[in-house]
Design an enzyme around this catalytic site. Structure first.
Site, PDB file in Angstrom:
ATOM      1  CE1 TYR A 284       2.217   4.890  -3.777  1.00  0.00           C
ATOM      2  CE2 TYR A 284       0.788   2.965  -3.870  1.00  0.00           C
ATOM      3  CZ  TYR A 284       2.044   3.518  -3.689  1.00  0.00           C
ATOM      4  OH  TYR A 284       3.103   2.698  -3.438  1.00  0.00           O
ATOM      5  N   GLY A 285      -3.490   8.296  -4.362  1.00  0.00           N
ATOM      6  CA  GLY A 285      -4.809   8.564  -4.949  1.00  0.00           C
ATOM      7  C   GLY A 285      -4.983   9.923  -5.582  1.00  0.00           C
TER       8      GLY A 285
ATOM      9  CB  CYS B  62      -9.354   4.338   0.346  1.00  0.00           C
ATOM     10  SG  CYS B  62      -7.700   4.783   0.928  1.00  0.00           S
ATOM     11  CB  THR B  63      -6.583  -0.324   2.415  1.00  0.00           C
ATOM     12  OG1 THR B  63      -5.494   0.415   1.834  1.00  0.00           O
ATOM     13  CG2 THR B  63      -7.042  -1.410   1.448  1.00  0.00           C
ATOM     14  CG  HIS B  64      -4.982   5.094   4.149  1.00  0.00           C
ATOM     15  ND1 HIS B  64      -4.458   4.560   2.998  1.00  0.00           N
ATOM     16  CD2 HIS B  64      -3.940   5.644   4.830  1.00  0.00           C
ATOM     17  CE1 HIS B  64      -3.139   4.796   2.969  1.00  0.00           C
ATOM     18  NE2 HIS B  64      -2.818   5.441   4.077  1.00  0.00           N
TER      19      HIS B  64
ATOM     20  CG  ASP C 207      -1.831   1.193   1.278  1.00  0.00           C
ATOM     21  OD1 ASP C 207      -2.450   1.492   0.243  1.00  0.00           O
ATOM     22  OD2 ASP C 207      -1.922   1.876   2.317  1.00  0.00           O
ATOM     23  CB  SER C 208       0.235   4.806  -0.534  1.00  0.00           C
ATOM     24  OG  SER C 208      -0.928   4.928   0.266  1.00  0.00           O
TER      25      SER C 208
ATOM     26  CD  GLU D 192      -0.008   7.173   5.650  1.00  0.00           C
ATOM     27  OE1 GLU D 192       1.092   7.173   6.219  1.00  0.00           O
ATOM     28  OE2 GLU D 192      -0.596   6.129   5.308  1.00  0.00           O
TER      29      GLU D 192
ATOM     30  CB  CYS E 109      -3.092  -0.207  -2.512  1.00  0.00           C
ATOM     31  SG  CYS E 109      -3.179   1.337  -3.413  1.00  0.00           S
ATOM     32  CG  ASN E 110      -9.538  -0.116  -2.376  1.00  0.00           C
ATOM     33  OD1 ASN E 110     -10.419  -0.889  -2.698  1.00  0.00           O
ATOM     34  ND2 ASN E 110      -9.116   0.005  -1.128  1.00  0.00           N
ATOM     35  CB  THR E 111      -5.221   4.015  -5.508  1.00  0.00           C
ATOM     36  OG1 THR E 111      -5.999   4.613  -4.461  1.00  0.00           O
ATOM     37  CG2 THR E 111      -4.936   5.031  -6.574  1.00  0.00           C
TER      38      THR E 111
END
Ligand code: DGL
Length: 268
Positions: A41-42, A179-181, A9-10, A147, A72-74
């Site tokens: 990333y998004g 989004c995994t966040h 992921d990012s 983040e 990571c979905n993006t």
């Protein structure tokens, strides 16, 4: 053959997938890469996201992985084909699995600007459940705020209030955390949404999808501390800060290694 998952992921977001996978399957060999030097990333172009996906999967492939998990979905939305081409091993993604979890006829999707623009969630949900109303909402402020590690900030609450408004106006019955966040925001989102609206976390679907590879779930896994003895966590910037911010979610302070990738796409 030894099973070793390569997950990426990012930044912190993929840890929501890592946690669900370890809860369900117990101790596993995992190498996790958080590309913190290049988060988010998004908000990047499709071309940049595709180059990044290629670089990250190429790095993971150098670590004897047997499966790639796109946490990571993006990158999943814009570069799944790139990951598959680069990996040389099976690739597990989020979006199809999440679409399969939809039961309602009016569904909201919260995701990064790039994921929303790709239309990947809309397409997957409509393909599996024709006639479903899919209302997508891009949430550019979420990942940078998450983040920082402060999940109780006014800025996050204000952004969430704004992003949820159109979904509530459309009377959605469930909201996909695209989004995994975003599973890190579940307490905040539950606080702002009516109780009747179900939150759908694709990480649960991914953990379930891995049963085919890893076997039946470990009984009582949800109540145990995560066994991270065979998990390596690597980041591309700020290893100690990442360990601090990951601690509440993982329930323990992970050891985090700083690594360098071969990069054509730089930090913002
Ligand atoms: N957590 C990732 C996702 O699921 C990336 C978010 C970002 O870096 O913008 O989309």
């Amino acid at each position: 053959m030894t099973i070793r998952l390569g997950m990426f992921d990012s930044g912190l977001g993929g840890l929501t997938v890592l946690r669900r996978v370890l809860e369900r399957h117990g101790s596993l060999q995992v190498i996790y890469l958080g590309d913190t030097a290049r988060v988010p990333y998004g908000s990047r172009s499709a071309a940049e996201i595709r180059t990044i996906a290629s670089e990250v999967v190429s790095w993971l492939s150098q670590h004897q992985i047997s499966t790639v998990v796109m946490a990571c979905n993006t990158t999943n939305a814009l570069a799944r084909d790139v990951a598959e081409g680069q990996a040389g091993v099976p690739v597990v993604g989020l979006i199809g699995a999440a679409a399969a979890m939809v039961r309602e006829s009016r569904v909201g999707v919260l995701a990064t600007p790039a994921t929303v623009a790709s239309g990947a969630y809309r397409e997957s949900i409509e393909a599996l459940h024709p006639g479903t109303l899919v209302v997508q909402q891009a949430c550019p402020e979420f990942v940078p705020l998450i983040e920082t590690g402060d999940l109780r900030s006014d800025a996050l609450r204000n952004a969430a209030t704004r992003y949820l408004q159109p979904l509530m106006e459309a009377s959605v019955e469930s909201v996909v955390l695209g989004c995994t966040h975003y599973p890190l925001l579940v307490p905040l989102l539950n606080n702002l949404l009516p109780q009747s609206i179900r939150l759908i976390d694709p990480a649960m679907a991914v953990a379930g999808q891995l049963d085919a590879l890893l076997g039946k779930p470990v009984p009582g896994g949800l109540d145990q501390p995560l066994d991270m003895g065979a998990t390596r966590i690597c980041v591309t910037a700020d290893a100690e800060g990442f360990a601090d911010r990951a601690t509440p979610w993982l329930g323990q302070r992970p050891r985090v290694e700083l690594v360098q990738l071969q990069c054509q796409v730089g930090a913002f």
